[in-house]
Design a protein around this motif. Structure first.
Motif, mmCIF file in Angstrom:
data_model
loop_
_atom_site.group_PDB
_atom_site.id
_atom_site.type_symbol
_atom_site.label_atom_id
_atom_site.label_comp_id
_atom_site.label_asym_id
_atom_site.label_seq_id
_atom_site.Cartn_x
_atom_site.Cartn_y
_atom_site.Cartn_z
ATOM 1 N N PHE A 184 30.832 31.106 29.752
ATOM 2 C CA PHE A 184 31.665 32.075 30.599
ATOM 3 C C PHE A 184 32.215 31.619 31.707
ATOM 4 O O PHE A 184 33.478 31.463 32.198
ATOM 5 C CB PHE A 184 30.864 33.330 30.742
ATOM 6 N N GLU A 185 31.406 30.750 32.481
ATOM 7 C CA GLU A 185 31.798 30.202 33.619
ATOM 8 C C GLU A 185 33.023 29.125 33.695
ATOM 9 O O GLU A 185 34.041 29.042 34.301
ATOM 10 C CB GLU A 185 30.714 29.511 34.358
ATOM 11 N N HIS A 186 32.610 28.472 32.386
ATOM 12 C CA HIS A 186 33.626 27.446 32.173
ATOM 13 C C HIS A 186 34.947 27.631 31.640
ATOM 14 O O HIS A 186 35.928 26.981 31.822
ATOM 15 C CB HIS A 186 33.075 26.114 31.537
ATOM 16 N N LEU A 187 35.014 28.718 30.923
ATOM 17 C CA LEU A 187 36.252 29.205 30.008
ATOM 18 C C LEU A 187 37.001 30.158 30.682
ATOM 19 O O LEU A 187 38.185 30.208 30.438
ATOM 20 C CB LEU A 187 35.571 29.621 28.550
ATOM 21 N N THR A 188 36.104 31.052 31.456
ATOM 22 C CA THR A 188 37.047 32.221 32.080
ATOM 23 C C THR A 188 37.808 31.586 33.032
ATOM 24 O O THR A 188 37.473 31.197 34.240
ATOM 25 C CB THR A 188 35.939 33.233 32.226
ATOM 26 N N VAL A 189 39.110 32.139 33.022
ATOM 27 C CA VAL A 189 40.021 31.882 34.222
ATOM 28 C C VAL A 189 40.076 33.335 34.765
ATOM 29 O O VAL A 189 40.427 33.325 36.260
ATOM 30 C CB VAL A 189 41.486 31.518 33.403
ATOM 31 N N ALA A 190 40.266 34.446 34.210
ATOM 32 C CA ALA A 190 40.351 35.729 35.077
ATOM 33 C C ALA A 190 40.024 36.897 33.812
ATOM 34 O O ALA A 190 39.776 36.495 32.722
ATOM 35 C CB ALA A 190 41.927 35.906 35.199
ATOM 36 N N TRP A 191 39.721 37.871 34.403
ATOM 37 C CA TRP A 191 39.069 39.143 33.817
ATOM 38 C C TRP A 191 39.807 40.397 34.591
ATOM 39 O O TRP A 191 39.416 40.557 35.680
ATOM 40 C CB TRP A 191 37.808 39.164 33.784
ATOM 41 N N GLU A 192 40.666 41.090 34.013
ATOM 42 C CA GLU A 192 41.285 42.126 34.495
ATOM 43 C C GLU A 192 40.449 43.339 34.064
ATOM 44 O O GLU A 192 40.614 43.808 32.675
ATOM 45 C CB GLU A 192 42.841 42.128 34.402
ATOM 46 N N ILE A 193 39.901 44.018 35.065
ATOM 47 C CA ILE A 193 39.109 45.298 34.193
ATOM 48 C C ILE A 193 39.549 46.235 35.326
ATOM 49 O O ILE A 193 39.690 46.428 36.450
ATOM 50 C CB ILE A 193 37.492 45.126 34.474
ATOM 51 N N ALA A 194 40.082 47.384 34.341
ATOM 52 C CA ALA A 194 40.663 48.919 34.891
ATOM 53 C C ALA A 194 41.637 48.498 36.026
ATOM 54 O O ALA A 194 41.772 48.762 37.058
ATOM 55 C CB ALA A 194 39.556 49.700 35.654
ATOM 56 N N ASP A 195 42.563 47.430 35.513
ATOM 57 C CA ASP A 195 43.646 46.990 36.167
ATOM 58 C C ASP A 195 43.529 46.432 37.517
ATOM 59 O O ASP A 195 44.237 46.097 38.416
ATOM 60 C CB ASP A 195 44.640 48.438 36.763
ATOM 61 N N LEU A 196 42.201 45.828 37.679
ATOM 62 C CA LEU A 196 41.577 45.157 38.827
ATOM 63 C C LEU A 196 41.402 43.851 38.392
ATOM 64 O O LEU A 196 40.455 43.408 37.770
ATOM 65 C CB LEU A 196 40.599 45.569 39.515
ATOM 66 N N PRO A 197 42.350 42.883 38.715
ATOM 67 C CA PRO A 197 42.164 41.345 38.465
ATOM 68 C C PRO A 197 41.103 40.353 39.121
ATOM 69 O O PRO A 197 41.084 40.667 40.322
ATOM 70 C CB PRO A 197 43.667 40.647 38.697
#
Length: 116
Positions: A64-77
């Protein structure tokens, strides 16, 4: 005699892929990782005392740490790595399962040397 400073070439950012969950949240993952990162992630647990569950959980978090660039949850990036990992750890079981499945499918498609 003074040492010369070596100039680093700017890193090229890896292309990304966006995945949307049933609630409309968007997880953005890198399509590739460096050879060193792949080797680190492919290595087993650091000690023999590590339980299978601990090793599995740690590998999931490292991916997760190495692959994830961004995560938008409920329109909060979210783009800060500490915030992303904290949000992943706070997520309910269903959300964590969706993220893990998404990462496994992503790895199978884009980084097959980490599959398994």
């Amino acid at each position: 005699m003074a040492k010369r400073k070596q100039r680093r070439r700017p890193r090229q950012k890896a292309p990304t892929v966006e995945y949307t969950d049933p609630d409309g949240n968007i997880l953005t993952l890198r399509q590739s990782l460096s050879a060193g990162t792949v080797a680190k992630l492919g290595a087993g647990p650091a000690t023999a005392a590590t339980t299978q569950d601990d090793a599995w959980r740690r590998r999931s978090e490292l991916l997760f740490e190495h692959l994830t660039v961004a995560w938008e949850i409920a329109d909060l990036p979210l783009t800060d790595q500490k915030m992303l990992l904290g949000r992943y750890r706070m997520a309910d079981a269903a959300t964590q399962e969706w993220v893990r499945r998404t990462i496994v499918n992503h790895i199978d498609q884009f980084i097959p040397e980490l599959s398994g």
